[in-house]
Design a protein around this motif. Structure first.
Motif, mmCIF file in Angstrom:
data_model
loop_
_atom_site.group_PDB
_atom_site.id
_atom_site.type_symbol
_atom_site.label_atom_id
_atom_site.label_comp_id
_atom_site.label_asym_id
_atom_site.label_seq_id
_atom_site.Cartn_x
_atom_site.Cartn_y
_atom_site.Cartn_z
ATOM 1 N N HIS A 34 1.616 6.217 4.590
ATOM 2 C CA HIS A 34 0.791 7.335 5.056
ATOM 3 C C HIS A 34 1.434 7.992 6.279
ATOM 4 C CE1 HIS A 34 -0.485 4.516 8.168
ATOM 5 N NE2 HIS A 34 -0.907 3.685 7.226
ATOM 6 N N ASP A 36 4.930 -1.839 -5.210
ATOM 7 C CA ASP A 36 4.960 -1.374 -3.828
ATOM 8 C C ASP A 36 6.354 -1.462 -3.225
ATOM 9 O OD1 ASP A 36 2.284 -0.756 -3.851
ATOM 10 O OD2 ASP A 36 1.629 -2.578 -2.807
ATOM 11 N N LYS A 75 -3.261 1.310 5.980
ATOM 12 C CA LYS A 75 -3.308 1.154 4.526
ATOM 13 C C LYS A 75 -4.460 0.254 4.110
ATOM 14 C CE LYS A 75 1.781 0.976 4.474
ATOM 15 N NZ LYS A 75 2.923 0.077 4.199
ATOM 16 N N ASN A 105 -2.077 10.010 2.779
ATOM 17 C CA ASN A 105 -0.959 9.337 2.130
ATOM 18 C C ASN A 105 0.158 10.339 1.864
ATOM 19 O OD1 ASN A 105 -2.425 6.760 1.777
ATOM 20 N ND2 ASN A 105 -3.656 7.928 0.313
ATOM 21 N N GLY A 163 0.808 -1.226 0.000
ATOM 22 C CA GLY A 163 0.000 0.000 0.000
ATOM 23 C C GLY A 163 0.834 1.265 0.000
ATOM 24 N N ASN A 164 0.132 2.410 -0.092
ATOM 25 C CA ASN A 164 0.807 3.705 -0.068
ATOM 26 C C ASN A 164 1.182 4.083 1.361
ATOM 27 O OD1 ASN A 164 0.629 4.317 -2.855
ATOM 28 N ND2 ASN A 164 -1.518 4.930 -2.605
ATOM 29 N N ASP A 173 -10.178 5.653 1.623
ATOM 30 C CA ASP A 173 -8.975 6.478 1.538
ATOM 31 C C ASP A 173 -9.109 7.751 2.369
ATOM 32 O OD1 ASP A 173 -6.325 6.771 0.266
ATOM 33 O OD2 ASP A 173 -7.226 8.555 -0.641
#
Length: 396
Positions: free
Chosen positions: A68, A115, A265, A275, A65-66, A270
Motif C-alpha cells: 500500500h 504474495d 496491511k 493499495n 498482503g497487498n 480495506d
C-alpha cells in the motif's frame, strides 16, 4: 555486557551514515553521534594492507498482503533513490523479500507463495533495477537460518524480552519489560520472540555495514550491533563489523480512518489504506471517506489536525513536493476539493506503476529469473562469511 546497566537506545551507534538523498535525523544524531575515544590512525603511505572492502547495504521487506501507500512512501521509494546513489558509489546493495520473517505469524501457504511473487513484481514495477541491486527471496539463501541459530545461542533472553515487535503483534502493553510481566504468553511463538535475531542474521550474513532504517527501527539495529559484539567477543576476533544506520526520510503514512494508527496491511478494513493495485474509482471512494475535521481551509498541523496532516503528507510524497508547497497550493480549498485533488495526484503517480505491474504479471519467467539470479549472487556473498562463522565457532 551487563543487561541491567544497558539502555536500549543509548551510546553505541558511533557514526550515523549520511548518504544523499537521505539525511541523518536530528533527534537520532543527538542521541547516537559520539566522539571517538581514540584518534584515527595516521595514514601509512607505505602500507601493504589489503584495500578497504566496499560497503554492503542490506534491507528487507515482508511479502504479506497487498503493498500500500505506506509501504511505497515508507520504504520502496527510498529503496529506488538509494539504489541510484549506491550505483554511483559502486556499493553492493541487497534487497530481500524476507519470507522467513513472514511466517513468524500464521500464513496460508498458497497465499504466501502468491504474495512473494506479487512483492517481487511490485518492487520491479516501482523501479527496483536488478542490474543495480541484488533482489532475492530470503528463504532461498539457507545461510540466513543457519546464522540465526548460531546467534540465537549467544543472545540473552532478556534482550529479546524488551523488544517491541512481539509485544505489538500480540497486543502486549508497552510497560511490559520481561516475560514475567506478560499475563498470558500462550500466543507467543518462539519464531516471533526471536524475530530480531533473524533480523541480525540477515545483516551480519553479508557483513553489511549500512542499513537503511526509519527512526522507529533503531532498536532492532542496536540489538544487531549488540549481537555482533557478543559474537566477536565470544570468538575473540572482530569478525562481524557493527552495522550503521542510514536514517531515511521515512514517510509515516497513517490510516485513512484513524490517524493515530499506521496504514497497515493487517487492518481488517480495506478502507483504511490505498493499495498500489487499487483502481482510480476505488482510490476516489477511499479518499472521499477518509476522516478529516470540521475546520475550514487547508493547513498543516500534526498535533491539531492529524487526519488532514496525513492526507497532506501523502499528497507531498506522491507529488514529490514539500508540505509547504501543498498547503500554499490548496490553502483556500475545502476538504472535499482537496480530497479530489489528492485523488488525482495518487492516480497519476500510481498509473505507470500499475501498468508495469500488469506487464510483469504476464512475464513470470522474467520475474522468477530475477529472483533466482539474485539468490545466486546473494549466496555467493554469504557463503564464505557463513563458513568463517562456522570455523570461528568450532563447527568446521
Amino acid at each position: 555486557m551487563n543487561p541491567a546497566g544497558r539502555s536500549f537506545l543509548t551510546k553505541r551507534l558511533a557514526t550515523i551514515t549520511r548518504i544523499q538523498p537521505f539525511r541523518t535525523c536530528q533527534s537520532v544524531s543527538a542521541r547516537y553521534l559520539t566522539t571517538p575515544s581514540t584518534p584515527a590512525p595516521k595514514k601509512d603511505h607505505k602500507s601493504t594492507s589489503k584495500p578497504k572492502e566496499k560497503p554492503i547495504i542490506f534491507s528487507g521487506i515482508q511479502p504479506t498482503g497487498n503493498p500500500h501507500l505506506g509501504n511505497y512512501l515508507g520504504a520502496v521509494s527510498n529503496w529506488v533513490q538509494l539504489q541510484e546513489q549506491a550505483h554511483i558509489d559502486q556499493e553492493t546493495l541487497l534487497f530481500s523479500i524476507v519470507d522467513l520473517h513472514a511466517i513468524t505469524m500464521p500464513q496460508d501457504p498458497s497465499k504466501l507463495r502468491e504474495d512473494r511473487r506479487n512483492m517481487a513484481i511490485t518492487l520491479l514495477a516501482c523501479g527496483i533495477d536488478p542490474k543495480k541491486v541484488v533482489l532475492f527471496e530470503q528463504s532461498k539463501v539457507s545461510g540466513h537460518a543457519e546464522l540465526a541459530w548460531i546467534l540465537n545461542c549467544l543472545t540473552p533472553v532478556g534482550w529479546l524480552a524488551r523488544m517491541t515487535q512481539w509485544k505489538s503483534k500480540l497486543g502486549v502493553t508497552k510497560g511490559a519489560q520481561s516475560l514475567e510481566d506478560v499475563s498470558a504468553t500462550q500466543g507467543l511463538q518462539l519464531g516471533l520472540f526471536a524475530y530480531p535475531v533473524l533480523m541480525a542474521a540477515d545483516i551480519l550474513l553479508y557483513r553489511a555495514t549500512k542499513i537503511p532504517v526509519g527512526e522507529d527501527q533503531i532498536q532492532h539495529l542496536e540489538l544487531a550491533r549488540d549481537i555482533a559484539t557478543t559474537f566477536n567477543k565470544t570468538v575473540r576476533k572482530p569478525y562481524f563489523p557493527l552495522p550503521r544506520p542510514i536514517i531515511t526520510e521515512t514517510k509515516r503514512v497513517m490510516s485513512l480512518r484513524d490517524p493515530t494508527n499506521k496504514m497497515s496491511k493487517s487492518d481488517p478494513s480495506d478502507q483504511t489504506r490505498i493499495n498500489l493495485i487499487d483502481s482510480p474509482s476505488l482510490i476516489s471512494t477511499k479518499i472521499k471517506r477518509a476522516v478529516t475535521d470540521p475546520i475550514r481551509g487547508i493547513s498543516y498541523s500534526r498535533a491539531d489536525r492529524p487526519a488532514l496532516a496525513n492526507l497532506i503528507e501523502i499528497y507531498a510524497g506522491m507529488k514529490k513536493v514539500s508540505i509547504d508547497e501543498v498547503v500554499k497550493m490548496h490553502e483556500g480549498d475545502s476538504n472535499a476539493a482537496f480530497k479530489e485533488a489528492l485523488t488525482g495526484v495518487i492516480v497519476e503517480a500510481l498509473g505507470p506503476i500499475q501498468e508495469e505491474m500488469r506487464r510483469l504479471e504476464g512475464e513470470s519467467g522474467y520475474v522468477e529469473g530475477v529472483l533466482a539470479d539474485g539468490a545466486k549472487k546473494a549466496g555467493e556473498i554469504a557463503r564464505p562469511n557463513l563458513e568463517m562463522a562456522h570455523k570461528l565457532m568450532g563447527l568446521r
